[in-house]
Design an enzyme around this catalytic site. Sequence first.
Site, PDB file in Angstrom:
ATOM      1  N   GLY A   9       0.857  -1.193   0.000  1.00 39.31           N
ATOM      2  CA  GLY A   9       0.000   0.000   0.000  1.00 39.31           C
ATOM      3  C   GLY A   9       0.881   1.226   0.000  1.00 39.31           C
ATOM      4  CB  CYS A  36       5.389  -3.740  -0.604  1.00 42.42           C
ATOM      5  SG  CYS A  36       5.972  -2.112  -1.092  1.00 42.42           S
ATOM      6  CE1 TYR A  37       2.526   1.077   5.888  1.00 43.13           C
ATOM      7  CE2 TYR A  37       0.935  -0.708   6.121  1.00 43.13           C
ATOM      8  CZ  TYR A  37       1.510   0.451   6.597  1.00 43.13           C
ATOM      9  OH  TYR A  37       1.086   1.002   7.781  1.00 43.13           O
ATOM     10  CG  HIS A 124       4.622  -5.395  -5.183  1.00 47.06           C
ATOM     11  ND1 HIS A 124       3.457  -5.159  -4.499  1.00 47.06           N
ATOM     12  CD2 HIS A 124       5.428  -4.341  -4.928  1.00 47.06           C
ATOM     13  CE1 HIS A 124       3.543  -4.007  -3.862  1.00 47.06           C
ATOM     14  NE2 HIS A 124       4.738  -3.488  -4.112  1.00 47.06           N
ATOM     15  CD  GLU A 126       1.473  -7.993  -5.120  1.00 40.56           C
ATOM     16  OE1 GLU A 126       2.464  -8.643  -4.716  1.00 40.56           O
ATOM     17  OE2 GLU A 126       1.312  -6.791  -4.850  1.00 40.56           O
ATOM     18  CG  ASP A 182     -13.341  -5.981 -18.920  1.00 37.40           C
ATOM     19  OD1 ASP A 182     -12.732  -6.975 -19.363  1.00 37.40           O
ATOM     20  OD2 ASP A 182     -12.760  -4.992 -18.438  1.00 37.40           O
ATOM     21  CE  LYS A 326      -9.525  -6.471 -20.709  1.00 36.44           C
ATOM     22  NZ  LYS A 326     -10.387  -5.336 -20.322  1.00 36.44           N
TER      23      LYS A 326
END
Length: 546
Positions: A9, A36-37, A124, A126, A182, A326
């Site tokens: 974050g 991270c944070y 990160h 992710e 989408d 996506k």
Amino acid sequence: MKGIVISGGPASVYDDESPTLDRSVLEACVPVLGICYGQHLLTHLLGGDVRKGDKGEFGLALLDLAEAGSRLLNGVETHQQVWMSHRDVTVAPPLGFQITATTSTCTTAAIEDAVRNFYAVQFHPEVVHTLQGQRILANFLFDICGCAKDWDAGQRINLVQDQIRQRAGDRNIFFFVSGGVDSTVAFMLCLDALGSERVRGVYVDTGLMREGETQFVRETFAGFGLVRIEECEEEFLGALEGVREPELKRHIIGEQFVRVQERIIEQQGLLNGRWILGQGTIYPDTIESGGTARAATIKTHHNRVPGIQKLIDAGLIVEPLADFYKDEVRAIGRELGLGPQLLDRHPFPGPGLAIRCLCAESDQHSTRTPDGWLLPIRSVGVLGDSRSYAPVLALDAFPTEDGQLQAEATELVNRGSGPSGFNRVVARVATREPLEHQRVFSSSITHGRVDLLRAADAIVREMSLESGFDKEVWQFPVVLIPLGFGEARDSVVLRPIRSVDGMTADSVPVPSDLLHGMAARLMAIPEIAGVYLDLTHKPPGTIEWE
Ligand code: XMP
């Protein structure tokens, strides 16, 4: 509870309002992973030392694993590419922690206390640019936490359609479709779940669409006979008249969609409590628009303006794809039998060309710096996970095919991203006059500028398709910036990017022949003063410019 992930974050642990957790949570004897944070918070709470940074590091880094080994990094090759986006940094891990990986710029890229099952990474895992990120997350979930894999992708369509039926109850669904992946997939899911009697679609031509788009939608959906076209160009452009502030533009467009929706619902006599609204919102839209509890705003999404939020709060919205990325949306579309002409389309943002037609409050000159020209144009970036506007640096160098300038751009932004710095770097492809003569012109959104952008976009799209370059990229925004000389007051920025889910992206080098060819055709338009290539990865730059 099997484990805890403390996510990244934009906050600093030293901010008054920064998110935190009760120390007792860490005594729950379940494994914890800080990202991270999350690493900073864990370090801070357990007595380690986090140093406050004002510049930060955004982009690629090479991870070097420590020899001692690590359960979290088990199976990860040493010298792995990882993706960084942070300002603060852990300088001393808490007592009991070992350093399990470093990078050339970060001595605490991964740390762990294997006895207490606490793990923390600065990068990160992710995002797809961390090449073995999935492996790291799998190690944490399945090996360290002992979670079971009970999600069956084959069942997802059934599950989503059950949710649609539950949410709709005996009401019908009214949908805005844009022709994009989408909203098309979300619309078809609802159609399949409820049948054609209970689902209606409207395509709003905002006047901010690409060339040929309304025609494409008319032809594609004609077969379904369920989508009607609503011409709203004057309404949208009228509402945007004189508006220059980027976030206000987005806000106005979102609210304008709500006005049109209210009008259509009223005209159609749909105000009898028997209809709810369907939207094609996907998971990154929610995360990046701050829709999860502590997420910062990376994208101010038109599906999350206050008018829509009110409908969400009243339970009048169904968003079948809200939990998907996506690539998953495309996979679901394929399972539904949709063809490549619908599924392989590049993403196009709901607010359309408006967020690619940049405006300026006043005439201003660029400033020469040792690295290049600082353009007083406000483009959005994502530094340390939050959305912020900053000027753009223009390099006076033709971009080569080897990606060398893209690599330099990341370093330049990392060096120059302080409070008065920039978050994006472009290279000059062609200009009518030398860069020192250029300036930014006071400008807003007009029919003329939108038409100019539409024409430029059509040229780039046509050449990209013909050359096959289109297949190399995930998205190829074309942006109009009010930068020029004399009577030619706008320039075009090419923004080809490669991505998997839009959360992170690489700027893609363009073959020189194609770049020269595009520039020649664009520069043949008298109103266009120059052509630039955006070199910036995401982070630090977002894909769109506003
Ligand atoms: P950014 O610019 O945030 O974009 O890196 C990530 C992806 O999202 C698209 N985008 C939007 N899509 N409404 C949409 O439907 C929006 O307001 C919006 N803003 C950005 C963008 O085109 C890219 O694919």
